[in-house]
Design an enzyme around this catalytic site. Structure first.
Site, mmCIF file in Angstrom:
data_model
loop_
_atom_site.group_PDB
_atom_site.id
_atom_site.type_symbol
_atom_site.label_atom_id
_atom_site.label_comp_id
_atom_site.label_asym_id
_atom_site.label_seq_id
_atom_site.Cartn_x
_atom_site.Cartn_y
_atom_site.Cartn_z
ATOM 1 N N ARG A 64 0.833 -1.211 0.000
ATOM 2 C CA ARG A 64 0.000 0.000 0.000
ATOM 3 C C ARG A 64 0.865 1.258 0.000
ATOM 4 O O ARG A 64 0.552 2.248 -0.668
ATOM 5 C CB ARG A 64 -0.915 -0.025 1.226
ATOM 6 N N HIS A 68 0.568 4.263 -2.731
ATOM 7 C CA HIS A 68 0.310 5.653 -2.333
ATOM 8 C C HIS A 68 1.454 6.574 -2.752
ATOM 9 O O HIS A 68 1.235 7.752 -3.039
ATOM 10 C CB HIS A 68 0.080 5.744 -0.823
ATOM 11 N N VAL A 72 1.048 9.814 -6.414
ATOM 12 C CA VAL A 72 1.176 11.251 -6.141
ATOM 13 C C VAL A 72 2.563 11.709 -6.583
ATOM 14 O O VAL A 72 3.560 11.426 -5.937
ATOM 15 C CB VAL A 72 0.960 11.555 -4.641
ATOM 16 N N GLY A 74 4.438 10.512 -8.777
ATOM 17 C CA GLY A 74 5.320 9.440 -9.205
ATOM 18 C C GLY A 74 6.003 8.700 -8.070
ATOM 19 O O GLY A 74 5.944 9.100 -6.902
ATOM 20 N N SER A 78 8.265 10.336 -2.009
ATOM 21 C CA SER A 78 7.764 11.551 -1.351
ATOM 22 C C SER A 78 6.779 11.245 -0.229
ATOM 23 O O SER A 78 6.580 12.066 0.667
ATOM 24 C CB SER A 78 7.122 12.484 -2.380
ATOM 25 N N HIS A 194 -6.169 -6.093 -2.759
ATOM 26 C CA HIS A 194 -7.032 -6.103 -1.576
ATOM 27 C C HIS A 194 -7.298 -7.518 -1.067
ATOM 28 O O HIS A 194 -8.026 -7.694 -0.096
ATOM 29 C CB HIS A 194 -8.360 -5.399 -1.881
ATOM 30 N N ASP A 255 -4.397 -14.589 -2.780
ATOM 31 C CA ASP A 255 -5.167 -15.556 -3.560
ATOM 32 C C ASP A 255 -6.261 -14.863 -4.370
ATOM 33 O O ASP A 255 -6.239 -13.644 -4.540
ATOM 34 C CB ASP A 255 -5.752 -16.630 -2.633
#
Length: 327
Positions: A64, A68, A72, A74, A78, A194, A255
């Site tokens: 994640r 993220h 933003v 690239g 950052s 997810h 999975d």
């Protein structure tokens, strides 16, 4: 004669423009640190392998973090930068307040700084750590070309503008992905991430308790699932702390469970349910469900594409000494 010269100048201009457009991704390469810091990728893998084995849930957190970061400005590290009195950085934006893994990246960076000071970027550490952590939990593998450099700007305001959100509809999500060079296929495949990790009750509270302001739930969500969430997980609209598995029963297993949940109208977020809102996206889900090998292969392709978004290379940006602080 003049027309010939103009044509030649135009041809040169087009070639230069093409070179500029392709420069960033072309400058990434597999084994970028082979000579400058030959042990870099092994050091990252060893650290990730040791820690993810103990805390498998961190794999979802690092994946994640990479997502993220890339959406933003690239994949430039950052998202790791701390705020200062003059600047509210990305990590302070509401969507990033639940991000984890900053300490993992910082610890890896400190080890690498001892091995080869000022060589390995924080952006590359994020990209490699995401890949390696998924591998440790026996998920898909993908190539991570390296050579990213660290960005000089980190803005909370930009995060709110540019990061896809869990409450957005399909058209908005597609627009976010197209803006960074990804397509509908990438949207559906990367949403498959997810299958690991958790969400927060605060993110879905309105969806299950007060969707239209009349004390109702989102009708696109299976009513039995809504009732289960209210009874066993998010017991009040004000719950700010309870965590919910995005793929119930296999939060640490990479999975096909997520896609099966979505087809049952049990996607946790509105952005999950949105994938049912077009024939094209439903067809992609069914294609991914054809085999785990298909999902793994195509997830790897989309991750490599995502890892090339807006990268800084060459003399652009910098190599931070501390990931949370611009030099």
């Amino acid at each position: 004669m003049k027309m010939g010269r103009s044509h030649s100048y135009l041809k040169v201009w087009i070639l230069c423009l093409a070179a500029l457009i392709g420069a960033t991704s072309a400058d990434l390469e597999l084994g970028f640190y082979a000579k400058s810091c030959p042990k870099a990728e092994q050091i990252i893998f060893n650290y990730i392998n040791e820690h993810i084995t103990k805390v498998p849930s961190m794999a979802a957190a690092l994946l994640r973090l990479h997502f993220h970061d890339c959406f933003v400005k690239g994949c430039d590290g950052s998202v790791l930068v701390a705020s200062t009195k003059n600047n509210q950085a990305e990590k302070e934006a509401p969507p990033n307040l639940t991000l984890r893994g900053f300490d993992v990246i910082e610890e890896i960076k400190s080890i690498l700084e001892k091995e080869c000071p000022g060589v390995v970027s924080c952006a590359d550490i994020v990209a490699l750590a995401a890949r390696d952590s998924v591998g440790v939990i026996r998920g898909p593998h993908w190539n991570v070309p390296t050579g990213r450099r660290d960005g000089l700007v980190s803005s909370a305001a930009l995060t709110l503008q540019l990061l896809p959100a869990p409450f957005q509809d399909l058209n908005t999500l597609i627009a976010h992905f197209r803006r960074v060079g990804l397509d509908v296929n990438d949207l559906v495949i990367l949403s498959g991430a997810h299958t690991i990790g958790v969400g927060h009750c605060s993110t879905i509270a309105t969806r299950i308790y007060n969707f239209t302001g009349k004390g109702d739930a989102d009708p696109s969500m299976d009513s039995n699932y809504v009732q289960n969430l209210k009874t066993k997980k998010c017991k009040s609209i004000g719950d700010q702390t309870t965590l919910i598995e995005m793929d119930p029963g296999s939060r640490d297993s990479f999975d096909l469970g997520y896609y099966k949940q979505v087809l049952k109208r049990r996607g946790l977020f509105q952005s999950d349910s949105a994938l049912l809102n077009s024939v094209a996206t439903r067809n992609i889900i069914n294609h991914e469900l054809s085999s785990i090998e298909t999902f793994y292969r195509e997830f790897g392709i989309s991750m490599e594409k995502m890892g090339r978004i807006g990268v800084l290379t060459g003399k652009q940006g910098e190599i931070r000494k501390i990931c949370s602080k611009i030099n």
